[in-house]
Design a protein around this motif. Structure first.
Motif, PDB file in Angstrom:
ATOM      1  N   GLU A 125       0.838  -1.206   0.000  1.00  0.00           N
ATOM      2  CA  GLU A 125       0.000   0.000   0.000  1.00  0.00           C
ATOM      3  C   GLU A 125       0.874   1.257   0.000  1.00  0.00           C
ATOM      4  O   GLU A 125       0.617   2.206  -0.741  1.00  0.00           O
ATOM      5  N   MET A 126       1.919   1.243   0.797  1.00  0.00           N
ATOM      6  CA  MET A 126       2.825   2.399   0.846  1.00  0.00           C
ATOM      7  C   MET A 126       3.530   2.578  -0.496  1.00  0.00           C
ATOM      8  O   MET A 126       3.701   3.701  -0.965  1.00  0.00           O
ATOM      9  N   ASN A 127       3.933   1.463  -1.131  1.00  0.00           N
ATOM     10  CA  ASN A 127       4.598   1.544  -2.431  1.00  0.00           C
ATOM     11  C   ASN A 127       3.651   2.074  -3.503  1.00  0.00           C
ATOM     12  O   ASN A 127       4.061   2.863  -4.352  1.00  0.00           O
ATOM     13  N   LEU A 128       2.386   1.648  -3.467  1.00  0.00           N
ATOM     14  CA  LEU A 128       1.409   2.152  -4.436  1.00  0.00           C
ATOM     15  C   LEU A 128       1.174   3.652  -4.256  1.00  0.00           C
ATOM     16  O   LEU A 128       1.071   4.392  -5.233  1.00  0.00           O
ATOM     17  N   GLN A 129       1.077   4.082  -3.007  1.00  0.00           N
ATOM     18  CA  GLN A 129       0.893   5.521  -2.754  1.00  0.00           C
ATOM     19  C   GLN A 129       2.112   6.299  -3.242  1.00  0.00           C
ATOM     20  O   GLN A 129       1.975   7.371  -3.851  1.00  0.00           O
ATOM     21  N   ALA A 130       3.290   5.774  -2.978  1.00  0.00           N
ATOM     22  CA  ALA A 130       4.512   6.442  -3.429  1.00  0.00           C
ATOM     23  C   ALA A 130       4.555   6.486  -4.953  1.00  0.00           C
ATOM     24  O   ALA A 130       4.927   7.504  -5.547  1.00  0.00           O
ATOM     25  N   LEU A 131       4.155   5.386  -5.614  1.00  0.00           N
ATOM     26  CA  LEU A 131       4.143   5.339  -7.072  1.00  0.00           C
ATOM     27  C   LEU A 131       3.187   6.379  -7.645  1.00  0.00           C
ATOM     28  O   LEU A 131       3.511   7.078  -8.601  1.00  0.00           O
ATOM     29  N   GLU A 132       2.006   6.515  -7.056  1.00  0.00           N
ATOM     30  CA  GLU A 132       1.042   7.517  -7.522  1.00  0.00           C
ATOM     31  C   GLU A 132       1.616   8.929  -7.398  1.00  0.00           C
ATOM     32  O   GLU A 132       1.476   9.747  -8.310  1.00  0.00           O
ATOM     33  N   LYS A 133       2.276   9.202  -6.286  1.00  0.00           N
ATOM     34  CA  LYS A 133       2.885  10.519  -6.095  1.00  0.00           C
ATOM     35  C   LYS A 133       4.004  10.757  -7.109  1.00  0.00           C
ATOM     36  O   LYS A 133       4.130  11.853  -7.655  1.00  0.00           O
ATOM     37  N   CYS A 134       4.789   9.717  -7.365  1.00  0.00           N
ATOM     38  CA  CYS A 134       5.904   9.851  -8.303  1.00  0.00           C
ATOM     39  C   CYS A 134       5.396  10.038  -9.734  1.00  0.00           C
ATOM     40  O   CYS A 134       5.957  10.824 -10.489  1.00  0.00           O
ATOM     41  N   ILE A 135       4.341   9.337 -10.103  1.00  0.00           N
ATOM     42  CA  ILE A 135       3.777   9.512 -11.443  1.00  0.00           C
ATOM     43  C   ILE A 135       3.247  10.924 -11.607  1.00  0.00           C
ATOM     44  O   ILE A 135       3.456  11.566 -12.635  1.00  0.00           O
ATOM     45  N   SER A 136       2.598  11.450 -10.571  1.00  0.00           N
ATOM     46  CA  SER A 136       2.062  12.814 -10.676  1.00  0.00           C
ATOM     47  C   SER A 136       3.172  13.855 -10.718  1.00  0.00           C
ATOM     48  O   SER A 136       2.959  14.985 -11.161  1.00  0.00           O
ATOM     49  N   ALA A 137       4.387  13.485 -10.292  1.00  0.00           N
ATOM     50  CA  ALA A 137       5.513  14.422 -10.328  1.00  0.00           C
ATOM     51  C   ALA A 137       6.173  14.488 -11.709  1.00  0.00           C
ATOM     52  O   ALA A 137       6.962  15.389 -11.980  1.00  0.00           O
ATOM     53  N   LEU A 138       5.834  13.545 -12.599  1.00  0.00           N
ATOM     54  CA  LEU A 138       6.394  13.553 -13.955  1.00  0.00           C
ATOM     55  C   LEU A 138       5.784  14.680 -14.773  1.00  0.00           C
ATOM     56  O   LEU A 138       4.706  15.181 -14.455  1.00  0.00           O
ATOM     57  N   THR A 139       6.455  15.037 -15.869  1.00  0.00           N
ATOM     58  CA  THR A 139       5.867  16.015 -16.780  1.00  0.00           C
ATOM     59  C   THR A 139       4.621  15.397 -17.408  1.00  0.00           C
ATOM     60  O   THR A 139       4.467  14.173 -17.442  1.00  0.00           O
ATOM     61  N   THR A 140       3.741  16.228 -17.922  1.00  0.00           N
ATOM     62  CA  THR A 140       2.495  15.742 -18.507  1.00  0.00           C
ATOM     63  C   THR A 140       2.758  14.751 -19.635  1.00  0.00           C
ATOM     64  O   THR A 140       2.109  13.699 -19.709  1.00  0.00           O
ATOM     65  N   GLU A 141       3.709  15.055 -20.508  1.00  0.00           N
ATOM     66  CA  GLU A 141       4.027  14.152 -21.621  1.00  0.00           C
ATOM     67  C   GLU A 141       4.566  12.818 -21.114  1.00  0.00           C
ATOM     68  O   GLU A 141       4.205  11.764 -21.611  1.00  0.00           O
ATOM     69  N   GLN A 142       5.451  12.867 -20.096  1.00  0.00           N
ATOM     70  CA  GLN A 142       6.005  11.639 -19.542  1.00  0.00           C
ATOM     71  C   GLN A 142       4.906  10.809 -18.874  1.00  0.00           C
ATOM     72  O   GLN A 142       4.857   9.589 -19.036  1.00  0.00           O
ATOM     73  N   GLN A 143       4.004  11.477 -18.129  1.00  0.00           N
ATOM     74  CA  GLN A 143       2.894  10.770 -17.484  1.00  0.00           C
ATOM     75  C   GLN A 143       2.081  10.010 -18.515  1.00  0.00           C
ATOM     76  O   GLN A 143       1.773   8.829 -18.339  1.00  0.00           O
ATOM     77  N   ARG A 144       1.735  10.683 -19.587  1.00  0.00           N
ATOM     78  CA  ARG A 144       0.888  10.077 -20.614  1.00  0.00           C
ATOM     79  C   ARG A 144       1.599   8.902 -21.291  1.00  0.00           C
ATOM     80  O   ARG A 144       1.027   7.827 -21.454  1.00  0.00           O
ATOM     81  N   ALA A 145       2.864   9.105 -21.666  1.00  0.00           N
ATOM     82  CA  ALA A 145       3.622   8.047 -22.344  1.00  0.00           C
ATOM     83  C   ALA A 145       3.825   6.835 -21.433  1.00  0.00           C
ATOM     84  O   ALA A 145       3.635   5.696 -21.853  1.00  0.00           O
ATOM     85  N   VAL A 146       4.184   7.074 -20.179  1.00  0.00           N
ATOM     86  CA  VAL A 146       4.419   5.977 -19.226  1.00  0.00           C
ATOM     87  C   VAL A 146       3.121   5.222 -18.959  1.00  0.00           C
ATOM     88  O   VAL A 146       3.092   3.993 -18.925  1.00  0.00           O
ATOM     89  N   THR A 147       2.023   5.955 -18.788  1.00  0.00           N
ATOM     90  CA  THR A 147       0.723   5.322 -18.544  1.00  0.00           C
ATOM     91  C   THR A 147       0.303   4.470 -19.732  1.00  0.00           C
ATOM     92  O   THR A 147      -0.121   3.320 -19.558  1.00  0.00           O
ATOM     93  N   LEU A 148       0.441   5.004 -20.938  1.00  0.00           N
ATOM     94  CA  LEU A 148       0.058   4.241 -22.125  1.00  0.00           C
ATOM     95  C   LEU A 148       0.936   3.006 -22.290  1.00  0.00           C
ATOM     96  O   LEU A 148       0.445   1.928 -22.635  1.00  0.00           O
ATOM     97  N   PHE A 149       2.216   3.143 -22.029  1.00  0.00           N
ATOM     98  CA  PHE A 149       3.148   2.032 -22.252  1.00  0.00           C
ATOM     99  C   PHE A 149       3.012   0.952 -21.179  1.00  0.00           C
ATOM    100  O   PHE A 149       2.875  -0.226 -21.492  1.00  0.00           O
ATOM    101  N   TYR A 150       3.042   1.347 -19.897  1.00  0.00           N
ATOM    102  CA  TYR A 150       3.065   0.359 -18.827  1.00  0.00           C
ATOM    103  C   TYR A 150       1.682  -0.084 -18.377  1.00  0.00           C
ATOM    104  O   TYR A 150       1.457  -1.266 -18.141  1.00  0.00           O
ATOM    105  N   LEU A 151       0.761   0.835 -18.234  1.00  0.00           N
ATOM    106  CA  LEU A 151      -0.552   0.460 -17.724  1.00  0.00           C
ATOM    107  C   LEU A 151      -1.483  -0.038 -18.819  1.00  0.00           C
ATOM    108  O   LEU A 151      -2.249  -0.975 -18.610  1.00  0.00           O
ATOM    109  N   GLU A 152      -1.441   0.574 -19.982  1.00  0.00           N
ATOM    110  CA  GLU A 152      -2.306   0.153 -21.083  1.00  0.00           C
ATOM    111  C   GLU A 152      -1.580  -0.772 -22.062  1.00  0.00           C
ATOM    112  O   GLU A 152      -2.166  -1.225 -23.034  1.00  0.00           O
ATOM    113  N   GLN A 153      -0.293  -1.005 -21.809  1.00  0.00           N
ATOM    114  CA  GLN A 153       0.542  -1.925 -22.587  1.00  0.00           C
ATOM    115  C   GLN A 153       0.492  -1.653 -24.087  1.00  0.00           C
ATOM    116  O   GLN A 153       0.350  -2.548 -24.902  1.00  0.00           O
TER     117      GLN A 153
END
Length: 194
Positions: A125-153
Motif C-alpha cells: 500500500e505504501m509503495n502504491l501511494q509512493a508510485l502515484e505521487k511519483c507519477i504525478s511528479a512527472l511532466t504531462t508528456e512523460q505521465q501520458r507516455a508511461v501510462t500508455l506504455f506500462y498500464l495500457e501496454q
C-alpha cells in the motif's frame, strides 16, 4: 530458361549487409552485421564505463541505436563508424552521471537497534501511494507516455500514432519517465525506512 529467386549469400560483405538492412530494416541482417563486433564494443565500453553490467547494457543500447541510425544514414566503413558511435555513447553515459558511486560503511553502523518490518500488505500500500505521487511528479508528456506504455501496454508505434509524437520522442519520454520514477521511488522508499 528458369528464374530462381535469389537466396541471400551467407558470405555477404558488410557493405551488402548494410545496404540490405538500410533497404529492408530486417533485424536478422543487422544482428549478422553487429554480432562480430559485440566483443569489441563490450571491451570499449568496459574501458570507459569500468563496470561489467553497465558495459553489457551499453552493448544492447548501442544495438538499439543501430536499428534506427543505420536506416537513416549511409555508412561506408562500418567498423570505424561503430567505434565512434560506441565511444560517444559511453561518453554520454559518463556525462549523464549514471555512474554509481559505492561507499563502504563499517558493519557496526545500524539505523536502529530494533528491527522494524512492515507486513506485506502495508508495504504494498505504501509503495502504491509512493508510485502515484511519483507519477504525478512527472511532466504531462512523460505521465501520458508511461501510462500508455506500462498500464495500457501500448507499443511505441501505437503511442506515437495516438499522441502524434515522433517515435523517438515517445521512446525518450518513456525512458526518461522510467528513470525519473525510479529515482523518485528510491527516494520515497528511503524516506519510509527512516
Amino acid at each position: 530458361m528458369k528464374f530462381i529467386p535469389a537466396i541471400p549469400d551467407p558470405t555477404a560483405s558488410e557493405q551488402e549487409l548494410l545496404q540490405r538492412y538500410h533497404d529492408t530494416g530486417d533485424l536478422a541482417l543487422l544482428g549478422k552485421l553487429y554480432s562480430p563486433y559485440m566483443d569489441l564494443v563490450f571491451g570499449l565500453c568496459m574501458k570507459y564505463l569500468e563496470d561489467n553490467e553497465a558495459a553489457r547494457d551499453a552493448v544492447m543500447q548501442i544495438f538499439e541505436q543501430l536499428v534506427v541510425k543505420l536506416r537513416q544514414h549511409r555508412v561506408e566503413y562500418f567498423k570505424s563508424w561503430l567505434y565512434t558511435l560506441a565511444k560517444n555513447h559511453c561518453l554520454m553515459e559518463l556525462r549523464s552521471g549514471k555512474k554509481a558511486r559505492v561507499v563502504s560503511l563499517p558493519d557496526n553502523i545500524m539505523q536502529s537497534e530494533a528491527p522494524v518490518h512492515l507486513n506485506g500488505s502495508e508495504q504494498k500500500e505504501m509503495n502504491l501511494q509512493a508510485l502515484e505521487k511519483c507519477i504525478s511528479a512527472l511532466t504531462t508528456e512523460q505521465q501520458r507516455a508511461v501510462t500508455l506504455f506500462y498500464l495500457e501496454q501500448r507499443s511505441y508505434h501505437e503511442i506515437a500514432d495516438q499522441t502524434g509524437l515522433d517515435w523517438n520522442k515517445v521512446r525518450s519520454l518513456i525512458q526518461n519517465g522510467r528513470r525519473n520514477l525510479k529515482i523518485c521511488m528510491e527516494k520515497k522508499i528511503h524516506e519510509q525506512q527512516l
